[in-house]
Design a protein around this motif. Structure first.
Motif, short mmCIF file in Angstrom:
data_model
loop_
_atom_site.label_atom_id
_atom_site.label_comp_id
_atom_site.label_asym_id
_atom_site.label_seq_id
_atom_site.Cartn_x
_atom_site.Cartn_y
_atom_site.Cartn_z
N TYR A 22 0.81 -1.22 0.00
CA TYR A 22 0.00 0.00 0.00
C TYR A 22 0.85 1.28 0.00
CZ TYR A 22 -4.33 -2.56 0.41
OH TYR A 22 -5.40 -3.38 0.15
N ALA A 23 2.15 1.13 0.15
CA ALA A 23 3.03 2.29 0.08
C ALA A 23 3.27 2.75 -1.35
CB ALA A 23 4.36 1.98 0.76
N GLY A 24 2.86 1.94 -2.32
CA GLY A 24 2.99 2.35 -3.71
C GLY A 24 4.33 2.00 -4.32
N SER A 25 4.62 2.63 -5.44
CA SER A 25 5.81 2.29 -6.23
C SER A 25 7.08 2.98 -5.76
CB SER A 25 5.56 2.63 -7.71
OG SER A 25 5.26 4.01 -7.87
N GLY A 26 6.95 3.83 -4.76
CA GLY A 26 8.15 4.45 -4.21
C GLY A 26 8.53 5.75 -4.89
N HIS A 27 9.74 6.18 -4.61
CA HIS A 27 10.23 7.48 -5.09
C HIS A 27 11.68 7.33 -5.51
CE1 HIS A 27 10.82 11.77 -5.41
NE2 HIS A 27 11.79 11.74 -4.52
N ILE A 30 13.12 4.33 -3.59
CA ILE A 30 12.88 4.26 -2.16
C ILE A 30 11.39 4.05 -1.87
CG2 ILE A 30 13.01 5.55 0.00
CD1 ILE A 30 15.72 4.71 -1.14
N VAL A 31 11.11 3.19 -0.90
CA VAL A 31 9.74 3.01 -0.40
C VAL A 31 9.72 3.35 1.08
CG1 VAL A 31 7.95 1.31 0.12
CG2 VAL A 31 9.05 1.29 -2.10
N PHE A 32 8.68 4.06 1.50
CA PHE A 32 8.49 4.44 2.90
C PHE A 32 7.30 3.69 3.49
CE2 PHE A 32 10.22 8.17 0.73
CZ PHE A 32 11.20 8.62 1.58
N ASP A 84 -5.91 6.34 18.81
CA ASP A 84 -5.44 5.05 19.32
C ASP A 84 -4.35 4.42 18.46
OD1 ASP A 84 -7.07 4.98 21.61
OD2 ASP A 84 -8.79 4.27 20.43
N ILE A 85 -3.82 5.17 17.50
CA ILE A 85 -2.69 4.71 16.70
C ILE A 85 -1.69 5.85 16.57
CG2 ILE A 85 -4.02 5.18 14.59
CD1 ILE A 85 -2.31 3.01 13.19
N ARG A 86 -0.42 5.56 16.89
CA ARG A 86 0.61 6.60 16.95
C ARG A 86 1.83 6.20 16.11
NH1 ARG A 86 0.21 7.27 23.59
NH2 ARG A 86 -1.84 8.31 23.58
N PRO A 87 2.26 7.06 15.19
CA PRO A 87 3.47 6.78 14.41
C PRO A 87 4.70 6.96 15.27
CG PRO A 87 2.67 8.97 13.91
CD PRO A 87 1.67 8.36 14.85
N TYR A 88 5.66 6.02 15.17
CA TYR A 88 6.89 6.21 15.94
C TYR A 88 8.16 5.90 15.15
CZ TYR A 88 7.65 1.21 16.98
OH TYR A 88 7.91 -0.13 16.89
N ARG A 89 8.04 5.35 13.96
CA ARG A 89 9.19 5.21 13.07
C ARG A 89 8.74 5.34 11.62
NH1 ARG A 89 11.57 1.08 16.46
NH2 ARG A 89 13.50 1.88 17.33
N VAL A 90 9.61 5.93 10.81
CA VAL A 90 9.45 5.87 9.36
C VAL A 90 10.48 4.87 8.85
CG1 VAL A 90 9.62 7.11 7.19
CG2 VAL A 90 8.58 8.22 9.17
N LEU A 91 9.99 3.81 8.22
CA LEU A 91 10.87 2.77 7.67
C LEU A 91 11.13 3.08 6.20
CD1 LEU A 91 9.11 -0.41 9.12
CD2 LEU A 91 10.94 0.96 10.16
N ILE A 92 12.36 2.82 5.78
CA ILE A 92 12.74 3.10 4.42
C ILE A 92 13.54 1.92 3.87
CG2 ILE A 92 14.79 4.37 5.24
CD1 ILE A 92 14.59 6.14 2.76
N THR A 93 13.26 1.54 2.64
CA THR A 93 14.00 0.46 1.99
C THR A 93 14.24 0.83 0.53
OG1 THR A 93 14.12 -1.94 1.70
CG2 THR A 93 12.01 -0.90 1.21
N LYS A 94 15.26 0.22 -0.03
CA LYS A 94 15.59 0.42 -1.43
C LYS A 94 15.00 -0.71 -2.24
CE LYS A 94 19.56 0.91 -4.55
NZ LYS A 94 21.04 0.94 -4.64
N MET A 95 14.21 -0.37 -3.24
CA MET A 95 13.58 -1.37 -4.08
C MET A 95 14.62 -1.97 -5.02
SD MET A 95 9.94 0.35 -5.11
CE MET A 95 9.37 -1.15 -5.92
N ASN A 96 14.45 -3.25 -5.32
CA ASN A 96 15.27 -3.90 -6.33
C ASN A 96 14.61 -3.77 -7.68
OD1 ASN A 96 17.22 -4.90 -4.45
ND2 ASN A 96 15.76 -6.50 -3.84
N CYS A 97 15.11 -2.87 -8.49
CA CYS A 97 14.48 -2.58 -9.78
C CYS A 97 15.07 -3.49 -10.86
CB CYS A 97 14.69 -1.13 -10.15
SG CYS A 97 14.00 0.01 -8.90
#
Length: 223
Positions: A164-169, A176-178, A210-223
């Motif tokens: 659901y994060a989509g195709s990235g940036h 990159i995907v967040f 009742d939901i709290r963000p506490y980290r932004v995760l980032i990964t590099k897509m394998n294109c």
């Protein structure tokens, strides 16, 4: 201990994924989506949102490591680097028990939320809000039998959130995907399916408080 300060595996010298890269990539993605980023680019602004002392690197981790948080399963996000949101002392008059990582009373569960990066500034500043696409609002919770209703969707399954994060940036040669890592009040979760048998289950939280963000995760897509 509080989860945001479980330091874990840190970056190695010469790593491309530095806090500066993350901040610039974040701003670049917002610009690409037509957002006015002037306020985000002010000196020190990103350090109001993020506490990089508590970042955790899961990119080289291959073992599946599971825990229990808030009485519900949590699997560490292999392949991702986590930038810690500056949350300690922010909620409940400074009571940080929701961030506990030892099973003590008040500990909240962990979930992932996948969304396009355009939604991140709003989430970091003002928290979540119920969005469109409420596919399960008329279904019943498999735990309680109550109607699920409208709310914020999240999941204990990282792969579902990544979808659901989509195709990235694309930024400086990296795709990159967040993904947002969150804490969720266990009693507030409506279970679309049972995460004990469906690790990629959907959870719905009716009240965004009742939901709290506490980290932004980032990964590099394998294109």
């Amino acid at each position: 201990p509080y989860d945001v300060y479980l330091m874990g595996r840190q970056q190695t010298q010469g790593d491309w994924l530095t806090p500066d890269f993350f901040f610039r990539c974040f701003i670049s993605a917002c610009k690409q989506l037509g957002q006015n980023t002037r306020a985000y680019e002010q000196p020190g602004k990103m350090y109001e949102w993020f506490d990089c002392r508590a970042n955790v690197d899961w990119r080289q981790q291959t073992d599946t490591i599971k825990h229990t948080r808030g009485g519900l399963p949590y699997t560490e996000p292999n392949g991702f680097y986590g930038f810690a949101v500056n949350v300690l002392g922010k909620y409940d008059n400074g009571d940080n028990r929701w961030m506990k990582a030892d099973g003590s009373p008040g500990e909240w569960a962990i979930a992932y939320h996948g969304t396009k990066v355009s939604g991140f500034p709003q989430i970091l500043q003002k928290g979540f809000r119920s969005g469109g696409g409420q596919a399960y609002k008329d279904h019943t919770c498999v735990k309680t039998g109550k109607t699920i209703g409208v709310g914020v969707y999240c999941t204990p399954g990282l792969y579902t959130a990544e979808y659901y994060a989509g195709s990235g940036h694309t930024f400086e040669g990296h795709q990159i995907v967040f993904v947002m890592q969150c804490r969720v009040r266990p009693s507030a979760i409506k279970h679309v399916s049972d995460c004990a048998t469906d690790p990629e289950a959907f959870w719905v939280v009716n009240d965004p408080k009742d939901i709290r963000p506490y980290r932004v995760l980032i990964t590099k897509m394998n294109c």
